[in-house]
Design a protein around this motif. Structure first.
Motif, PDB file in Angstrom:
ATOM      1  N   ASP A  62       0.816  -1.212   0.000  1.00  0.00           N
ATOM      2  CA  ASP A  62       0.000   0.000   0.000  1.00  0.00           C
ATOM      3  C   ASP A  62       0.852   1.265   0.000  1.00  0.00           C
ATOM      4  O   ASP A  62       0.344   2.357  -0.292  1.00  0.00           O
ATOM      5  N   VAL A  63       2.147   1.118   0.317  1.00  0.00           N
ATOM      6  CA  VAL A  63       3.045   2.281   0.379  1.00  0.00           C
ATOM      7  C   VAL A  63       4.005   2.292  -0.797  1.00  0.00           C
ATOM      8  O   VAL A  63       4.210   3.321  -1.447  1.00  0.00           O
ATOM      9  N   PHE A  64       4.612   1.138  -1.096  1.00  0.00           N
ATOM     10  CA  PHE A  64       5.666   1.083  -2.103  1.00  0.00           C
ATOM     11  C   PHE A  64       5.264   0.175  -3.266  1.00  0.00           C
ATOM     12  O   PHE A  64       4.980  -1.013  -3.075  1.00  0.00           O
ATOM     13  N   SER A  65       5.253   0.731  -4.461  1.00  0.00           N
ATOM     14  CA  SER A  65       4.994  -0.073  -5.656  1.00  0.00           C
ATOM     15  C   SER A  65       6.130   0.042  -6.664  1.00  0.00           C
ATOM     16  O   SER A  65       6.141  -0.688  -7.657  1.00  0.00           O
ATOM     17  N   LYS A  66       7.077   0.935  -6.418  1.00  0.00           N
ATOM     18  CA  LYS A  66       8.213   1.124  -7.322  1.00  0.00           C
ATOM     19  C   LYS A  66       9.515   0.953  -6.547  1.00  0.00           C
ATOM     20  O   LYS A  66       9.703   1.567  -5.489  1.00  0.00           O
ATOM     21  N   VAL A  67      10.412   0.128  -7.097  1.00  0.00           N
ATOM     22  CA  VAL A  67      11.623  -0.272  -6.375  1.00  0.00           C
ATOM     23  C   VAL A  67      12.831  -0.224  -7.309  1.00  0.00           C
ATOM     24  O   VAL A  67      12.745  -0.660  -8.466  1.00  0.00           O
ATOM     25  N   ILE A  68      13.945   0.306  -6.798  1.00  0.00           N
ATOM     26  CA  ILE A  68      15.231   0.230  -7.482  1.00  0.00           C
ATOM     27  C   ILE A  68      16.145  -0.653  -6.634  1.00  0.00           C
ATOM     28  O   ILE A  68      16.455  -0.310  -5.494  1.00  0.00           O
ATOM     29  N   SER A  69      16.544  -1.780  -7.200  1.00  0.00           N
ATOM     30  CA  SER A  69      17.410  -2.719  -6.479  1.00  0.00           C
ATOM     31  C   SER A  69      18.705  -2.892  -7.261  1.00  0.00           C
ATOM     32  O   SER A  69      18.712  -3.431  -8.369  1.00  0.00           O
ATOM     33  N   LEU A  70      19.817  -2.434  -6.674  1.00  0.00           N
ATOM     34  CA  LEU A  70      21.122  -2.456  -7.327  1.00  0.00           C
ATOM     35  C   LEU A  70      22.005  -3.487  -6.637  1.00  0.00           C
ATOM     36  O   LEU A  70      22.282  -3.369  -5.446  1.00  0.00           O
ATOM     37  N   SER A  71      22.399  -4.510  -7.347  1.00  0.00           N
ATOM     38  CA  SER A  71      23.232  -5.586  -6.789  1.00  0.00           C
ATOM     39  C   SER A  71      22.625  -6.119  -5.494  1.00  0.00           C
ATOM     40  O   SER A  71      23.316  -6.270  -4.481  1.00  0.00           O
ATOM     41  N   GLY A  72      21.350  -6.407  -5.526  1.00  0.00           N
ATOM     42  CA  GLY A  72      20.646  -6.849  -4.322  1.00  0.00           C
ATOM     43  C   GLY A  72      21.218  -8.133  -3.737  1.00  0.00           C
ATOM     44  O   GLY A  72      21.578  -9.064  -4.456  1.00  0.00           O
ATOM     45  N   SER A  73      21.292  -8.196  -2.410  1.00  0.00           N
ATOM     46  CA  SER A  73      21.850  -9.363  -1.706  1.00  0.00           C
ATOM     47  C   SER A  73      20.781 -10.450  -1.552  1.00  0.00           C
ATOM     48  O   SER A  73      20.384 -10.801  -0.435  1.00  0.00           O
ATOM     49  N   PHE A  74      20.358 -11.001  -2.681  1.00  0.00           N
ATOM     50  CA  PHE A  74      19.234 -11.942  -2.655  1.00  0.00           C
ATOM     51  C   PHE A  74      19.632 -13.355  -2.257  1.00  0.00           C
ATOM     52  O   PHE A  74      18.806 -14.270  -2.322  1.00  0.00           O
ATOM     53  N   TRP A  75      20.876 -13.544  -1.846  1.00  0.00           N
ATOM     54  CA  TRP A  75      21.279 -14.800  -1.219  1.00  0.00           C
ATOM     55  C   TRP A  75      20.701 -14.893   0.201  1.00  0.00           C
ATOM     56  O   TRP A  75      20.659 -15.972   0.781  1.00  0.00           O
ATOM     57  N   TRP A  76      20.300 -13.752   0.755  1.00  0.00           N
ATOM     58  CA  TRP A  76      19.738 -13.698   2.117  1.00  0.00           C
ATOM     59  C   TRP A  76      18.554 -14.660   2.193  1.00  0.00           C
ATOM     60  O   TRP A  76      17.755 -14.710   1.267  1.00  0.00           O
ATOM     61  N   PRO A  77      18.417 -15.385   3.291  1.00  0.00           N
ATOM     62  CA  PRO A  77      19.169 -15.346   4.557  1.00  0.00           C
ATOM     63  C   PRO A  77      20.277 -16.397   4.673  1.00  0.00           C
ATOM     64  O   PRO A  77      20.614 -16.800   5.782  1.00  0.00           O
ATOM     65  N   ASP A  78      20.847 -16.841   3.543  1.00  0.00           N
ATOM     66  CA  ASP A  78      21.903 -17.854   3.568  1.00  0.00           C
ATOM     67  C   ASP A  78      23.231 -17.204   3.951  1.00  0.00           C
ATOM     68  O   ASP A  78      24.101 -16.985   3.105  1.00  0.00           O
ATOM     69  N   LYS A  79      23.389 -16.888   5.237  1.00  0.00           N
ATOM     70  CA  LYS A  79      24.569 -16.158   5.695  1.00  0.00           C
ATOM     71  C   LYS A  79      25.842 -16.987   5.601  1.00  0.00           C
ATOM     72  O   LYS A  79      26.948 -16.445   5.679  1.00  0.00           O
ATOM     73  N   ASP A  80      25.731 -18.298   5.404  1.00  0.00           N
ATOM     74  CA  ASP A  80      26.918 -19.124   5.210  1.00  0.00           C
ATOM     75  C   ASP A  80      27.696 -18.674   3.976  1.00  0.00           C
ATOM     76  O   ASP A  80      28.904 -18.838   3.903  1.00  0.00           O
ATOM     77  N   ARG A  81      26.986 -18.101   3.014  1.00  0.00           N
ATOM     78  CA  ARG A  81      27.655 -17.618   1.807  1.00  0.00           C
ATOM     79  C   ARG A  81      28.673 -16.535   2.143  1.00  0.00           C
ATOM     80  O   ARG A  81      29.742 -16.461   1.515  1.00  0.00           O
TER      81      ARG A  81
END
Length: 435
Positions: free
Chosen positions: A321-340
């Motif tokens: 309801d607040v955010f519909s537009k997003v800029i994601s630059l080199s996003g850390s999408f391995w999260w939550p695999d902190k072993d990486r």
């Protein structure tokens, strides 16, 4: 790998002055040309020659035993034998040569180290573990210094201040090319409003900054890691210039800094209380400030890089309801695999989607993305980050979200993110929407 072919031979290759290497006149000639020195080798590769002057002088006077050449996302930070430079015997000259793709853009720095900091010395005194290597690297990285021969403005990157490396076929940077040439006006401090955000939920407080390129109603862009995007970085000057020249829409910008590394990891790791506190506590302050000059917010966008790129998308899927537009630059999408992060050599045979990651949540319909419009980018030099970003992009598209996805020739680097921010703004709030 660094090639040790002898500096005189390299100078002939680059058509640089060769006589009396290291003399006062030689250094004057080198400084007049500027560094690093680039020679296109073929359609894919350039040879880059880096030169550094030891401020302590020749080897008999200097405590510098080696100089590490840290080229962001090319130098291996996880090795005991990272790229290093060579001294020309009897001089204050250090040099190194690398082959780099002709479209590459990134930052680099020099890391001079003393004898007791040499990797072979530290390695023998340690347990030779990955953590020992990481501790060594983090320790010597504090010696990072920019290239004083480089004529482009230095940037805040990595562990300090770095220099800029643009290869011949690197894409033009909208606005940033003008800024590097000194053609843009600095933004006066009077135009930047400081807002104190105190959160009892997060148990902290920080100063945030509000900057507008318009006196009218406009979108509000939330920039995470706001200290990276401040006036000193040139970002605000570039944003104003691109607005004035009709490249992006007039906009309000809210810069939210990270307090410290520990807090950043906590708040930007898909942490709902951070965004709830921001929406309930900080945004009303921003709206009040704008209302004081008869302005309002037409919509909200959120932008971030690395962990901030992860958090930006998290905000979009968690608070639709607040955010519909997003800029994601080199996003850390391995999260939550902190072993990486602990073991970067960890091998996952098929690179499955991490459990509880945003991609997994999207695919399993635990969150909705059909309302989202996203600009997402990642660099060719970012290793498995490309895999995780591709997974996330496909998950969003597969569930009805709209994504403009770009893979750029660069690394996990401010120089890539500053261009990505502009591209993201051009996609999400193009100039013609202001009309």
């Amino acid at each position: 790998m660094i090639e040790n072919t002898g500096l005189p031979q390299l100078l002939r290759c680059f058509l640089l002055p060769e006589s009396q290497i290291g003399s006062r006149k030689w250094w004057k000639d080198i400084r007049s040309i500027g560094a690093p020195f680039i020679k296109v080798q073929n359609a894919q590769t350039s040879v880059v020659l880096f030169i550094w002057q030891d401020p302590q002088g020749t080897e008999d006077k200097s405590s510098t035993a080696s100089v590490l050449l840290d080229v962001n996302s090319i130098t291996d930070h996880h090795s005991w034998t990272p790229a290093s430079m060579h001294r020309v015997k009897g001089t204050d000259v250090w040099y190194g040569q690398l082959e780099i793709g002709v479209e590459w853009r990134g930052s680099y720095s020099f890391i001079p180290i003393e004898k007791n900091q040499l990797p072979e010395v530290v390695r023998l005194l340690s347990d030779n573990s990955r953590m020992a290597q990481r501790n060594w690297w983090m320790g010597v990285a504090k010696n990072q210094t920019f290239d004083p021969l480089n004529k482009r403005p230095a940037v805040s990157s990595g562990w300090g201040v770095s220099s800029v490396l643009h290869l011949p076929h690197a894409p033009l940077e909208l606005g940033w090319d003008e800024w590097e040439k000194g053609l843009l006006n600095d933004v006066s401090e009077a135009r930047i409003q400081t807002l104190m955000w105190q959160s009892y939920v997060l148990d902290n407080q920080r100063d945030c900054w509000l900057f507008s390129t318009t006196m009218d109603d406009a979108p509000l862009v939330i920039l995470l890691d706001g200290q990276k995007w401040n006036a000193a970085s040139g970002t605000l000057s570039v944003l104003q210039y691109l607005t004035d020249t009709g490249k992006i829409a007039p906009t309000h910008y809210l810069l939210i800094p990270s307090i410290d590394s520990k807090t950043r990891w906590h708040e930007l790791g898909c942490y709902r209380p951070f965004w709830e506190s921001l929406i309930d506590g900080l945004l009303p302050i921003v709206e009040s400030k704008l209302a004081a000059s008869n302005r309002s917010v037409s919509e909200y966008l959120v932008a971030g890089q690395s962990l901030g790129g992860l958090s930006s998308l998290y905000a979009g899927v968690t608070f639709p309801d607040v955010f519909s537009k997003v800029i994601s630059l080199s996003g850390s999408f391995w999260w939550p695999d902190k072993d990486r992060m602990i073991d970067p050599d960890k091998v996952i045979a098929s690179k499955p989607i991490p459990a509880n990651s945003l991609a997994e949540q999207i695919l399993n319909d635990r969150v909705s993305v059909s309302h989202l419009k996203v600009y997402q980018s990642v660099g060719t030099g970012e290793g498995d980050m490309c895999v995780y970003n591709e997974q996330t992009c496909q998950a969003i598209r597969g569930k009805g979200g709209r994504v403009q996805y770009e893979v750029f020739c660069g690394g996990h680097d401010w120089l890539s993110w500053r261009s990505g921010l502009i591209k993201g703004l051009s996609f999400l709030i193009p100039a013609d929407m202001a009309g």
